[in-house]
Design an enzyme around this catalytic site. Structure first.
Site, PDB file in Angstrom:
ATOM      1  N   HIS A  58     120.883  56.592  11.190  1.00  0.00           N
ATOM      2  CA  HIS A  58     120.303  55.688  10.213  1.00  0.00           C
ATOM      3  C   HIS A  58     119.507  56.506   9.217  1.00  0.00           C
ATOM      4  O   HIS A  58     118.713  57.353   9.601  1.00  0.00           O
ATOM      5  CB  HIS A  58     119.368  54.687  10.901  1.00  0.00           C
ATOM      6  N   CYS A 114     123.315  55.439   5.739  1.00  0.00           N
ATOM      7  CA  CYS A 114     123.030  54.674   4.528  1.00  0.00           C
ATOM      8  C   CYS A 114     122.375  55.597   3.515  1.00  0.00           C
ATOM      9  O   CYS A 114     121.567  56.447   3.885  1.00  0.00           O
ATOM     10  CB  CYS A 114     122.059  53.541   4.849  1.00  0.00           C
ATOM     11  N   SER A 135     129.685  49.584   8.983  1.00  0.00           N
ATOM     12  CA  SER A 135     130.460  49.921  10.168  1.00  0.00           C
ATOM     13  C   SER A 135     131.823  49.265  10.073  1.00  0.00           C
ATOM     14  O   SER A 135     132.052  48.378   9.263  1.00  0.00           O
ATOM     15  CB  SER A 135     129.729  49.455  11.411  1.00  0.00           C
TER      16      SER A 135
END
Lengths: 382, 557
Positions: free
Chosen positions: A155, A197, A225
């Site tokens: 992330h 991201c 995803s």
């Protein structure tokens, strides 16, 4: 007239033939590397981040298939999905729904696992500043002729990547780490791929030469995803890595596909986010860089032309007769002291004052009692 | 009176904060940085290397006329300057001493062959490390065959055949002028050459060489390292057919150990060996019916190493580079197996090597089969042949070999130790230069890094390592200037060890990247509540004092 055309064909043919020979010789030495390394990092833990581990393991599998040995791969997985309690199919990590492809297999070698995957360890691996007790498999022992592939997934946000849900690495730190690697000549060329991201923000700050970077999404976009698997219950892969894996499945160790094809992987129609790449710091033209320069390990070979004429006979080693050091009789320590276990007495435990729960319960009872009956009754107690 | 007390209290608190608090805060949040010899490091950033070699040119009888002989001994110094880039300059100095041969040397030169002459000359005197002796022999001498003008011996001597007296000239000056280009040619081969030294400087100077051979040369040899690990592996894919016996211990003792002992000033070596069963090559060889043998093309060789490499172990304890030498005995169904080069010719040695990795040799044992033998066949491997190839590959991988000498040169085969003395000297020159270059770049980049990032803690041990690295570097450069090759190499090794230790110290991790807005965010909640009352009271005092002064002024007027 006919002779002229014939002559022109002939000269054209010889020209192309000589160019081809030059080409193959040039190809042989066009990349200045002699060995390949890969650093594959998954930075997120918890069961719902299954797809990040699957991403990293798929890239690991491709890289191994194309020839890089385990001794040259540093694999960092922040959590164990294959043996997770919530995995309905233990000892497997699937990358395609309907459980078509198990990327865990039985020869996966994870070098940094679980809580060992931290920003500090990652930077230590890159810069080489590891404590002397670190084993060889946990080090990045690259030299100035190594091509390194670095793959990060997890992330991320604008300018940072989250490790283990508790710390972050910023793009400035990453750029500084690469600069230190360059100063110490720890790489020849480096390919940096990030699937998070806003991944493009991570390579914005690079300033060392010979770096090529690919990211799955631009700043302000999220990487999505791919598909959930209903039996396992989580998303199995991220889109960018899924299409990257599909692309890599077509590559074999002798293929000549170059980087320009890699840039075209996962267009916006398939990926929803816009993948980006950065090649301005790279010295060679990306069209001349082979995929196997980074993902595979094609060795350079030279034929040995000379040999040395050795004429001395082999010296016979002196036989050591039995007047050596006396061999000691070694014995094992009693592995399972059965008698001690059978005749065990119960352990003496120290006395502890009553636990907080009991105390709290009594306090509650007393309070309620005095609330209902009034405080004046206290003097009866004391 | 209360107001005065209040004012005094405010003033004293402000004074405490400013005089005591601020220095205390500054001192406690300072990172500990030991002192580094930055001035000396900056000096080292500009590297001016001078390499000196002593050359002795000895005139045998018949090469110099008596008038010329009267003027010797004569010493000449030649300097050659090269500027590699703006920070690095090189100077090559050769001190050439010309003299006539002694009686014993004349006797030694009367031997029938050049090799024997070389041996007896060596018995007379031993040249120190880094120096050379060139014996000039007359044209009529029978030591060298017809087309050979120069013989390079196993130690540090060379024999140079001079032209006829008439061509050379009468005076000593003409003789020396005639000799100079020939001596220079010999020095290119036996002593340091510009190509080698600039290749050794590749850590400092990232240059793109002109031709593909020099790229290949620079990529082939391992970089300078304090130690190497050599692993010999025997691959037996077919234990059902072959029972292989190899006396690796004896072979290593006899053939490899002398080379490694000779190379001990350069690096430490550790050796091990292993036998791998059922290890196949990853490539299917083609069957060639014309030769009734199996063929491995040069193109497919590149894919042989990877499947095997996964099986080879390595010593987990050290981080030294590993050189792998594999001996592959093909299985009975694929015997015999030959390697072809790019031009489809059979390779004599049946071996190939990979830069910075090691070498593989294919050893065919089909000669051991007779009709009706029972498998498994006992095979004793001829270690001399195998070690001959491995030794040649080892020399290449360690950087010993260089460009081929000119055609009129004859180079003596290296002796039982596998390395000629002058080859060792060349290796020591390039290693010293490489170590010095690497250590200077490491130290200067470390100093730059510590300067740029003000938050890194510099412990005492790092400062000590840096200081010792700087001292060793200065000593190494000085010894290279004088020409003491052995000491120069030793100091350069110490310098590189210390500098690497300092650079890769685990405590130098920079995890302290604080952008400015984060710094404000941390300090404001701590200091603002404290500072606001102090500031306000100070302001109040100041405004009161000013008011009083104005009143006083008004009163005066």
């Amino acid at each position: 007239m006919k002779i002229l055309t014939l002559l022109s064909f002939f000269t054209a043919y010889t020209l192309t033939a000589s160019v081809n020979i030059e080409d193959s010789a040039g190809q042989f030495f066009s990349s200045g590397h002699t060995n390949n390394w890969a650093v594959l990092v998954c930075t997120s833990r918890f069961w719902f981040n299954y797809r990040h581990v699957a991403n990293t393991l798929s890239v690991y599998r491709s890289v191994k298939r194309l020839g890089i040995p385990d001794s040259h791969i540093v694999l960092m997985l922040a959590d164990d999905m294959a043996c997770n309690h919530r995995n309905p199919k233990p000892a497997t990590v699937f990358s395609h729904k309907n459980m078509e492809l198990n990327v865990y297999g039985d020869d996966v070698e994870v070098d940094y696992r679980g809580y060992e995957v931290t920003v500090e360890n990652f930077l230590r691996v890159l810069t080489g500043r590891l404590p002397p007790s670190t084993p060889r498999s946990k080090r990045l022992l690259s030299d100035d002729r190594s091509n390194i592939l670095i793959y990060l997934t997890g992330h991320g946000g604008n300018g940072f990547l989250k490790f283990q849900d508790s710390e972050e690495i910023s793009n400035v730190e990453l750029a500084d780490a690469f600069e230190q690697m360059w100063q110490k000549r720890r790489y020849n060329e480096l390919l940096f791929i990030i699937d998070t991201c806003q991944g493009a923000s991570m390579y914005e700050r690079f300033y060392s030469p010979n770096l090529m970077a690919l990211a799955s999404s631009q700043v302000g976009e999220d990487s999505l995803s791919h598909q959930p698997d209903l039996a396992i219950g989580v998303h199995l892969m991220d889109r960018y890595t899924f299409y990257l894996l599909e692309f890599l499945e077509d590559i074999h160790p002798a293929s000549k596909t170059n980087m320009n094809d890699l840039f075209k992987v996962c267009p916006k129609s398939q990926c929803v986010s816009t993948p980006g790449h950065r090649t301005d710091l790279f010295l060679r033209d990306p069209g001349s860089v082979l995929i196997t320069d980074f993902f595979g390990s094609v060795r350079k070979i030279e034929i040995t032309m000379e040999t040395i004429n050795l004429t001395d006979p082999i010296k016979q080693m002196e036989e050591n007769s039995g007047n050596d050091v006396q061999t000691e009789n070694n014995t094992y320590v009693d592995q399972l002291p059965v008698s001690e276990i059978i005749h065990q007495k119960p352990k003496q435990r120290d006395w502890h004052p009553p636990d907080g729960f009991i105390l709290g319960l009594w306090t509650l009872i007393l309070l309620v009692f005095f609330k209902t009956y009034g405080v004046k009754h206290l003097k009866h107690v004391f | 009176y209360d107001i005065l007390r209040g004012k005094l209290a405010a003033l004293s608190i402000a004074a405490m904060v400013i005089l005591v608090g601020v220095p205390l805060w500054w001192k406690t949040t300072q990172t500990y940085r030991a002192w580094l010899p930055v001035a000396q490091i900056n000096e080292l950033a500009k590297l001016q290397l001078q390499l000196s070699a002593d050359v002795e040119v000895v005139f045998a009888r018949g090469t110099a006329t008596p008038e010329q002989q009267k003027k010797v001994p004569v010493t000449q110094t030649q300097d050659e300057d090269h500027a590699v880039d703006e920070d690095t300059t090189l100077r090559y100095r050769h001190e050439t001493r010309y003299r006539t041969a002694t009686v014993m040397e004349e006797d030694a030169l009367k031997q029938p062959t050049a090799a024997e002459a070389d041996l007896s000359l060596h018995r007379l005197s031993e040249s120190p490390c880094g120096s050379l002796v060139i014996y000039v022999i007359p044209e009529s001498s029978s030591l060298l065959p017809e087309n050979v003008n120069v013989y390079i011996g196993q130690r540090r001597t060379a024999l140079l055949r001079i032209g006829a007296q008439m061509k050379v000239g009468k005076t000593l000056k003409q003789l020396l002028a005639h000799l100079e280009p020939r001596v220079k040619q010999i020095l290119q081969v036996m002593s340091f050459s510009h190509n080698d030294i600039t290749a050794a400087l590749s850590d400092r100077v990232r240059f793109s060489p002109d031709n593909k051979e020099s790229i290949a040369d620079s990529m082939r040899a391992f970089k300078s390292s304090p130690g190497y690990e050599i692993t010999f592996s025997l691959l037996n894919p077919d234990p059902k057919s072959h029972r292989l016996h190899w006396d690796i211990e004896g072979a290593v003792q006899t053939y490899i150990q002398p080379l490694l002992t000779k190379l001990s000033p350069v690096a430490n070596f550790s050796l091990d060996s292993q036998i791998l069963y059922y290890a196949m090559l990853g490539v299917n060889p083609r069957y060639d019916s014309s030769r009734s043998a199996y063929i491995l093309n040069a193109d497919s060789l590149a894919h042989v190493i990877n499947p095997v490499e996964a099986r080879l172990g390595s010593n987990a304890a050290s981080s030294n580079p590993v050189l792998n030498f594999l001996l592959y005995v093909p299985d009975a169904h694929h015997s015999p197996l030959y390697i072809h080069d790019h031009k489809k010719r059979e390779v004599q040695t049946n071996a190939f090597h990979s830069p910075r990795w090691g070498g593989i040799m294919v050893y065919n044992v089909n000669g051991f089969y007779q009709t009706g033998t029972n498998f498994p066949v006992d095979v004793n491997i001829n270690m001399a042949k195998v070690m001959g190839v491995f030794l040649a590959q080892l020399r290449l991988l360690l950087g010993v070999q260089s460009t081929a000498p000119p055609s009129s040169f004859q180079v003596a085969p290296c002796g039982s130790s596998g390395l000629a003395d002058w080859e060792l000297d060349r290796l020591m020159w390039s290693r010293s230069v490489e170590n010095v270059a690497t250590a200077t770049t490491t130290i200067t980049s470390l100093a730059q890094l510590l300067d740029q990032i003000g938050n890194i803690v510099i412990n005492d041990n790092i400062a000590q390592q840096v200081s010792s690295a700087v001292t060793s570097l200065q000593l190494a450069v000085a010894e290279l200037e004088v020409g003491n090759l052995g000491f120069a190499l030793q100091y350069s090794k110490e310098a590189i060890l210390a500098s690497e230790k300092a650079f890769f110290d685990p405590s130098l991790l920079h995890l302290l990247y604080f952008p400015d807005d984060q710094k404000f965010a941390i300090y404001i909640p701590l200091f603002l509540p404290m500072c606001v009352p102090i500031l306000l009271s100070l302001l109040k005092i100041v405004s009161e004092v000013r008011q009083r002064r104005r009143e006083k002024q008004a009163k005066k007027d």
